[in-house]
Design an enzyme around this catalytic site. Structure first.
Site, PDB file in Angstrom:
ATOM      1  N   CYS A 236       1.627   1.866  -4.398  1.00  0.00           N
ATOM      2  CA  CYS A 236       0.738   2.152  -5.063  1.00  0.00           C
ATOM      3  C   CYS A 236      -0.488   1.798  -4.416  1.00  0.00           C
ATOM      4  O   CYS A 236      -1.192   1.174  -3.565  1.00  0.00           O
ATOM      5  CB  CYS A 236       0.459   1.564  -6.596  1.00  0.00           C
ATOM      6  SG  CYS A 236       1.632   2.610  -7.159  1.00  0.00           S
TER       7      CYS A 236
ATOM      8  N   ASN B   8       0.227  -3.735  -7.056  1.00  0.00           N
ATOM      9  CA  ASN B   8       1.070  -2.582  -6.440  1.00  0.00           C
ATOM     10  C   ASN B   8       1.580  -3.919  -6.269  1.00  0.00           C
ATOM     11  O   ASN B   8       2.138  -5.120  -5.053  1.00  0.00           O
ATOM     12  CB  ASN B   8       0.360  -2.271  -5.375  1.00  0.00           C
ATOM     13  CG  ASN B   8       0.675  -1.755  -3.732  1.00  0.00           C
ATOM     14  OD1 ASN B   8       1.929  -1.439  -4.397  1.00  0.00           O
ATOM     15  ND2 ASN B   8       0.600  -2.338  -2.949  1.00  0.00           N
TER      16      ASN B   8
END
EC number: 6.3.5.4
Length: 530
Positions: free
Chosen positions: A2, A75
């Site tokens: 991400c 992330n």
């Protein structure tokens, strides 16, 4: 992977600034969100999502009803989130997202203990509007990337990649530095009413040579102590299998890179074994890349057949590799020779996986060489993969062993690791004791290495006069070879004025070398000469 992006105290309109967040859109193809902070109109979060866990409620920033003043973007993966939830009796969960555990841990214990209890890979930005604090943190080995820009007047910008910060508008007369956030650390900022920040604390939460705090709650209980060889080898096997097992956490299909070397073969074989035990509903896909007659392709084919994986081979020529060098430099944000050489194959196989298969979570043998002294010299780890060899407990235990146990033995690198899996029939013996190929050359034809192909191509890309004048053209870390000069040219075109992102070239430290390739070292002998 991400992509996370955040601003605190922007002097420019956020609608203008948010275009920078789109520079990392490749990190999260499933969804994007851009969100302002209540009460702080010049602060915001941006998030690009690759959905791995809780595809329905996993969008970020994460906020829950119990703590409406907390905002989180991160992330990574937190492998022990279920264990911690049960251990500390967090009953009022709102999502199935692994990252929600950060909010509960922070509220209960504060930032330092929160970070130290996380078993996983992560980079996060946590905002507490009630106490006006901003927190940044990154996992022990920096498996997940994080960069920050902080101006003298307190404007903070954070991003998963440096490219998302290069065009940020600020009020400083000279451009502020973009720096990588230190792995294994957290930083605390005061959030002022203006939205600007001031750094008040920067501390390490975990040392890689010490057993992490979260080990007390691990599924592998306290290990037998002492340095009796059989005990040590048993501990290595237990911790390694546990490292692979915990990384099975995913709602998307799992695959594995397989070069046919020791490290990736151990990961792939253990992954296939555990996938059967966990009754995954699909076969594990393995992926090898290289020329058709390359040593890696042939070895990987043998391992895949032995372990019973669904195997894919990605063939490429030196010409195809050279065509993607600029794209590789764009994504890596570096002109380091070693990193670029090694990453071309990784880029091509990743592209194949994305376009031709449905595997999303990819295991890799990365990290073992740095830990077990397997390289003729060490290299920089860049991967957005699941890397069991960089598991906290595994690495802490391995590094706690006496140096003489960890060193090469009888001319064999990574002898202890190999010996730990001897006689188990997990992988073929010839692979277990296969000598490591020259760096990034195992994927190319035995007739002509990747290194030699690059040198030939560079003769037409860079002339002798350019190389001679390189100290004037590039005063900071001037390139000493035509290949290095070519990479530097491409980097300067993509990221002008950012040469200091690289602090030094990766080179053998105990030999006077001008090139990082093992093939240029006098101590290197190919297999046929052994």
């Amino acid at each position: 992977m991400c992509g996370i992006w955040a601003l605190f105290g922007s002097d420019e309109c956020l609608s203008v600034q948010c275009t920078s967040a789109m520079k990392i859109a490749h990190r999260g193809p499933d969804a994007f969100r851009f969100e302002n902070i209540n009460g702080f109109t010049n602060c915001c979060f941006g998030f690009h999502r690759l959905a791995i866990v809780d595809q329905l409620y996993g969008m970020q920033p994460i906020r829950i009803k119990k703590f409406p003043y907390l905002w989180l973007v991160y992330n990574g993966e937190i492998y022990n989130h279920h264990t911690l939830k049960e251990q500390f009796e967090f009953t009022d969960y709102q999502t199935k997202v692994d990252g929600e555990i950060l909010l509960h841990l922070y509220e209960r214990f504060g930032i330092q203990k929160m970070a130290s209890l996380l078993d996983g890979v992560f980079a996060f930005v946590l905002l507490d509007t009630a106490n006006r604090k901003v927190f940044l943190g990154r996992d022990t080995y920096g498996v997940r990337p994080l960069f920050k820009l902080l101006t003298d007047d307190g404007f903070l910008a954070v991003c998963s990649e440096a490219k998302g910060l290069t065009d940020i508008t600020h009020s400083m007369s000279s451009p502020p530095k973009i720096t990588p956030f230190l792995p294994g650390h957290f930083e605390v900022f005061d959030l002022k009413p203006t939205g600007k920040v001031g750094s008040i604390q920067m501390d390490r939460f975990h040392c890689c040579t010490q057993e992490p705090n979260h080990a007390a709650y691990d599924t592998v209980e306290r290990l037998p102590s002492g340095f009796v060889p059989e005990t040590v080898k048993s501990n290595i096997r237990s911790l390694f299998e546990n490292a692979v097992r915990k990384r099975l956490m995913a709602h998307r299909r799992i695959g594995c890179l397989l070069s046919g070397g020791l490290d990736s073969s151990l990961v792939a074989a253990t992954l296939v074994k555990l996938a059967k035990e966990e009754k995954l509903k699909y076969p594990i896909q393995t992926f090898a890349i290289g020329a058709e007659d390359s040593p890696d392709i042939l070895a990987a084919r043998k391992v895949a057949s032995y372990i019973g994986s669904e195997h894919h081979e990605v063939n490429f020529t030196p010409e195809e590799g050279l065509k993607v060098v600029e794209e590789v430099i764009f994504h890596l944000e570096t002109y380091d020779i070693t990193t670029i050489r090694a990453s071309v194959g990784m880029y091509l196989v990743s592209k194949y996986i994305r376009e031709k298969t449905d595997s999303v979570v990819i295991f890799s043998g990365e990290g073992s060489d740095e830990l077990t002294q397997g390289y003729i010299y060490f290299h920089k780890v860049l991967l957005e993969l699941r890397v069991p060899f960089l598991d906290h407990r595994f690495t802490a235990y391995y590094l706690s062993l006496p140096e003489e146990m960890r060193q090469p033995k009888d001319g064999v690198e990574k002898h202890l690791l190999r010996d730990s899996f001897k006689g188990l029939n997990l992988i073929p013996d010839e692979i277990l004791w296969r000598r490591k190929e020259a760096f990034s050359d195992g994927m190319m034809s035995v007739k002509k290495s990747w290194y030699n192909s690059l040198q030939d191509q560079m003769e037409s890309e860079v002339n002798d006069f350019q190389l001679e004048k390189s100290p004037k053209t590039f005063p900071f870390l001037p390139p000493r070879t035509k290949e290095a000069y070519f990479y530097r040219q491409v980097f300067e075109k993509l990221y002008p004025g950012q040469a200091e992102w690289l602090s030094h070239y990766w080179m053998p430290r105990w030999i006077n070398a001008t090139d990082p390739s093992a093939r240029t070292l006098s101590i290197y002998k190919p297999d046929k000469d052994q």
